[in-house]
Design an enzyme around this catalytic site. Sequence first.
Site, PDB file in Angstrom:
ATOM      1  N   HIS A 256       1.166  -4.981  -6.171  1.00  0.00           N
ATOM      2  CA  HIS A 256       2.529  -5.382  -6.573  1.00  0.00           C
ATOM      3  C   HIS A 256       3.300  -4.101  -6.918  1.00  0.00           C
ATOM      4  O   HIS A 256       3.328  -3.164  -6.122  1.00  0.00           O
ATOM      5  CB  HIS A 256       2.389  -6.378  -7.730  1.00  0.00           C
ATOM      6  CG  HIS A 256       3.633  -7.095  -8.146  1.00  0.00           C
ATOM      7  ND1 HIS A 256       4.777  -7.143  -7.397  1.00  0.00           N
ATOM      8  CD2 HIS A 256       3.913  -7.806  -9.292  1.00  0.00           C
ATOM      9  CE1 HIS A 256       5.700  -7.846  -8.042  1.00  0.00           C
ATOM     10  NE2 HIS A 256       5.203  -8.260  -9.188  1.00  0.00           N
ATOM     11  N   HIS A 295       4.448  -7.463   3.158  1.00  0.00           N
ATOM     12  CA  HIS A 295       5.056  -8.283   2.115  1.00  0.00           C
ATOM     13  C   HIS A 295       4.746  -9.739   2.383  1.00  0.00           C
ATOM     14  O   HIS A 295       4.725 -10.156   3.536  1.00  0.00           O
ATOM     15  CB  HIS A 295       6.580  -8.069   2.077  1.00  0.00           C
ATOM     16  CG  HIS A 295       7.177  -8.435   0.766  1.00  0.00           C
ATOM     17  ND1 HIS A 295       7.570  -9.712   0.481  1.00  0.00           N
ATOM     18  CD2 HIS A 295       7.403  -7.685  -0.334  1.00  0.00           C
ATOM     19  CE1 HIS A 295       8.033  -9.728  -0.759  1.00  0.00           C
ATOM     20  NE2 HIS A 295       7.941  -8.531  -1.279  1.00  0.00           N
ATOM     21  N   ASP A 351       8.516  -0.433  -2.339  1.00  0.00           N
ATOM     22  CA  ASP A 351       7.743   0.615  -2.989  1.00  0.00           C
ATOM     23  C   ASP A 351       7.526   1.837  -2.113  1.00  0.00           C
ATOM     24  O   ASP A 351       7.056   2.865  -2.597  1.00  0.00           O
ATOM     25  CB  ASP A 351       6.379   0.059  -3.425  1.00  0.00           C
ATOM     26  CG  ASP A 351       6.517  -0.936  -4.563  1.00  0.00           C
ATOM     27  OD1 ASP A 351       7.401  -0.735  -5.399  1.00  0.00           O
ATOM     28  OD2 ASP A 351       5.745  -1.906  -4.603  1.00  0.00           O
TER      29      ASP A 351
HETATM   30  N1  ACO Z   1      -1.801  -2.370   5.268  1.00  0.00           N
HETATM   31  C1  ACO Z   1      -2.624  -2.867   6.209  1.00  0.00           C
HETATM   32  N2  ACO Z   1      -2.692  -4.178   6.542  1.00  0.00           N
HETATM   33  C2  ACO Z   1      -1.876  -5.003   5.887  1.00  0.00           C
HETATM   34  C3  ACO Z   1      -0.981  -4.553   4.895  1.00  0.00           C
HETATM   35  C4  ACO Z   1      -0.965  -3.179   4.610  1.00  0.00           C
HETATM   36  N3  ACO Z   1      -0.155  -2.688   3.669  1.00  0.00           N
HETATM   37  N4  ACO Z   1      -0.293  -5.610   4.414  1.00  0.00           N
HETATM   38  C5  ACO Z   1      -0.750  -6.699   5.051  1.00  0.00           C
HETATM   39  N5  ACO Z   1      -1.699  -6.334   5.939  1.00  0.00           N
HETATM   40  C6  ACO Z   1      -2.417  -7.216   6.816  1.00  0.00           C
HETATM   41  C7  ACO Z   1      -3.299  -8.148   6.007  1.00  0.00           C
HETATM   42  O1  ACO Z   1      -4.570  -7.551   5.765  1.00  0.00           O
HETATM   43  C8  ACO Z   1      -3.373  -9.355   6.891  1.00  0.00           C
HETATM   44  O2  ACO Z   1      -4.297  -9.041   7.940  1.00  0.00           O
HETATM   45  P1  ACO Z   1      -5.185 -10.207   8.620  1.00  0.00           P
HETATM   46  O3  ACO Z   1      -4.185 -11.094   9.305  1.00  0.00           O
HETATM   47  O4  ACO Z   1      -6.050  -9.443   9.544  1.00  0.00           O
HETATM   48  O5  ACO Z   1      -5.903 -10.871   7.491  1.00  0.00           O
HETATM   49  C9  ACO Z   1      -1.998  -9.411   7.529  1.00  0.00           C
HETATM   50  O6  ACO Z   1      -1.489  -8.069   7.461  1.00  0.00           O
HETATM   51  C10 ACO Z   1      -1.023 -10.339   6.887  1.00  0.00           C
HETATM   52  O7  ACO Z   1      -0.945 -10.041   5.505  1.00  0.00           O
HETATM   53  P2  ACO Z   1      -0.141 -11.026   4.549  1.00  0.00           P
HETATM   54  O8  ACO Z   1      -0.799 -12.351   4.530  1.00  0.00           O
HETATM   55  O9  ACO Z   1       1.292 -10.957   4.944  1.00  0.00           O
HETATM   56  O10 ACO Z   1      -0.346 -10.309   3.164  1.00  0.00           O
HETATM   57  P3  ACO Z   1      -0.333 -10.972   1.718  1.00  0.00           P
HETATM   58  O11 ACO Z   1       0.834 -11.852   1.579  1.00  0.00           O
HETATM   59  O12 ACO Z   1      -1.648 -11.573   1.426  1.00  0.00           O
HETATM   60  O13 ACO Z   1      -0.182  -9.678   0.803  1.00  0.00           O
HETATM   61  C11 ACO Z   1       0.794  -7.671   0.078  1.00  0.00           C
HETATM   62  C12 ACO Z   1       1.066  -9.055   0.621  1.00  0.00           C
HETATM   63  C13 ACO Z   1      -0.097  -7.770  -1.166  1.00  0.00           C
HETATM   64  C14 ACO Z   1       2.113  -7.025  -0.336  1.00  0.00           C
HETATM   65  C15 ACO Z   1       0.107  -6.836   1.163  1.00  0.00           C
HETATM   66  O14 ACO Z   1       0.984  -6.642   2.252  1.00  0.00           O
HETATM   67  C16 ACO Z   1      -0.367  -5.479   0.641  1.00  0.00           C
HETATM   68  O15 ACO Z   1      -1.454  -5.391   0.085  1.00  0.00           O
HETATM   69  N6  ACO Z   1       0.440  -4.390   0.812  1.00  0.00           N
HETATM   70  C17 ACO Z   1       0.098  -3.118   0.257  1.00  0.00           C
HETATM   71  C18 ACO Z   1       0.434  -3.069  -1.238  1.00  0.00           C
HETATM   72  C19 ACO Z   1       1.926  -3.051  -1.467  1.00  0.00           C
HETATM   73  O16 ACO Z   1       2.660  -2.276  -0.863  1.00  0.00           O
HETATM   74  N7  ACO Z   1       2.369  -3.876  -2.413  1.00  0.00           N
HETATM   75  C20 ACO Z   1       3.773  -3.920  -2.816  1.00  0.00           C
HETATM   76  C21 ACO Z   1       4.450  -5.160  -2.314  1.00  0.00           C
HETATM   77  S1  ACO Z   1       6.154  -5.187  -2.785  1.00  0.00           S
HETATM   78  C22 ACO Z   1       6.084  -5.566  -4.446  1.00  0.00           C
HETATM   79  O17 ACO Z   1       5.254  -6.287  -4.879  1.00  0.00           O
HETATM   80  C23 ACO Z   1       7.065  -4.975  -5.332  1.00  0.00           C
END
Ligand code: ACO
Length: 414
Positions: A256, A295, A351
């Site tokens: 987050h 996201h 971020d």
């Molecule tokens: N790097 C690599 N792969 C990713 C990333 C990433 N940053 N984000 C999503 N994916 C992948 C997931 O592993 C998933 O793969 P799969 O289909 O093989 O399982 C796919 O993309 C879809 O992911 P979502 O279901 O859209 O992700 P979720 O909603 O569960 O999580 C989250 C969202 C936590 C933000 C995630 O994208 C993440 O961990 N990002 C990195 C951390 C981050 O930047 N957080 C800040 C978010 S903005 C905020 O909160 C202020």
Amino acid sequence: MDEIRELIQAAAATARKETSEEPEPAFTGSVAYPVDCSVDRGLAGAIAADTKIGYVNGSKGWLIYRGYDVFDLSEHSTFEETSFLLLNGHLPTSAELAAFEEKLRSYSQLPPSVIQVLREMPINETHPMSALRTAVSFLGNWDPTADTTTVEAETEVAIRLIAQIPLLVGAIARLRHGKDPVDPKPNHTLAQGLLYAMNGEEPDAKTARVMDVALILHADHGMNASTFTTMVVNSSLSDMYGSIVAGIASLKGPLHGGANEQVLYTLEEIGNPDNVEAWFTKAREQKRKVMGFGHRVYKAYDPRARILGPLAAKLTSADPEMKALYETAIRLEKAVTEGLGTEKKIFPNVDFYSGIVYRAMGIETAIFTPIFAASRISGWTARALEYLGDNRIFRPRAVYTGPTSVDYVPMSER
Ligand code: ACO
């Protein structure tokens, strides 16, 4: 500040040009409960509440506070005015804004005892978000109104925390380095006050404006984890301080708000722009998440990153080291969006560039997420108060997947 205004206008123009033709997601008007929806792990798709506070359209890349586009607010508003808007539902008249700012000023002194609490913890070994949650909790312990859970009393706490979280962030930033907190100046805006509380120096107008834009951009964002956490705690008629403490704890996590500091550590780990592709290939092999990307809601470019990216470019252009950091970020954005983005619709989130903006202002990495909290306090409190007005305790269920009829085995037979 014309250059920042022009930059925001250009970002808005790009966003509006690129907006997708995807249909509006459901649930943007009144609904009758119970609502039919499909819910996935992490409560994806679940509807938690009705709200008039803000709207995120993830397929079009829109972020709206109380009907106003965040691009317009970034261009024309201030964090004080945006906070008033989130809390009250309308832009203030000049008299209303003056009264709101006066009220904020009335809370611009931290009790010395809270500084003492910060001094007594191992402050340079404690994550600043953990220090902040302790400090907010302590403020509540000394507020005789804390347990009055009416909308009126909690609104007062909200305004107090909007005024005092920036001061706490500044005090924590200084105490970590053995420096004494500085006395706030009554003529400062919240953005100026935050910068002054951290640095102890009068911020220049451009830096203060960039901070103000960053605070506006981070103020509210739908049912994100920390907002929902705040609302869940508040819905039990606990108290606003406790609800915000929980929100701070949630925001700290690297999935987050804590991602903003992780982005900087990632860019430093990569080292220079030429290392990006090799680093990304390895990260994919190791199935590492790339911080600052992806996201739950946005499947289009995050509008906040559309402003923060160009701001980062502008602020880093004069310093070779900062320029290299920014170029590393740009190369990483290209690698991630081309490597993952097309198939998974992954773009930079808020971020990804905010940390570079803060670093360019000379702010240390560990303070990035507390700055996020100094902004999101407006959205947390606005939404908790809106929900309190028609409160029903949050109480979802879990799908039980264990056995139901195991015979108790006495200790001697195990
Ligand atoms: N790097 C690599 N792969 C990713 C990333 C990433 N940053 N984000 C999503 N994916 C992948 C997931 O592993 C998933 O793969 P799969 O289909 O093989 O399982 C796919 O993309 C879809 O992911 P979502 O279901 O859209 O992700 P979720 O909603 O569960 O999580 C989250 C969202 C936590 C933000 C995630 O994208 C993440 O961990 N990002 C990195 C951390 C981050 O930047 N957080 C800040 C978010 S903005 C905020 O909160 C202020």
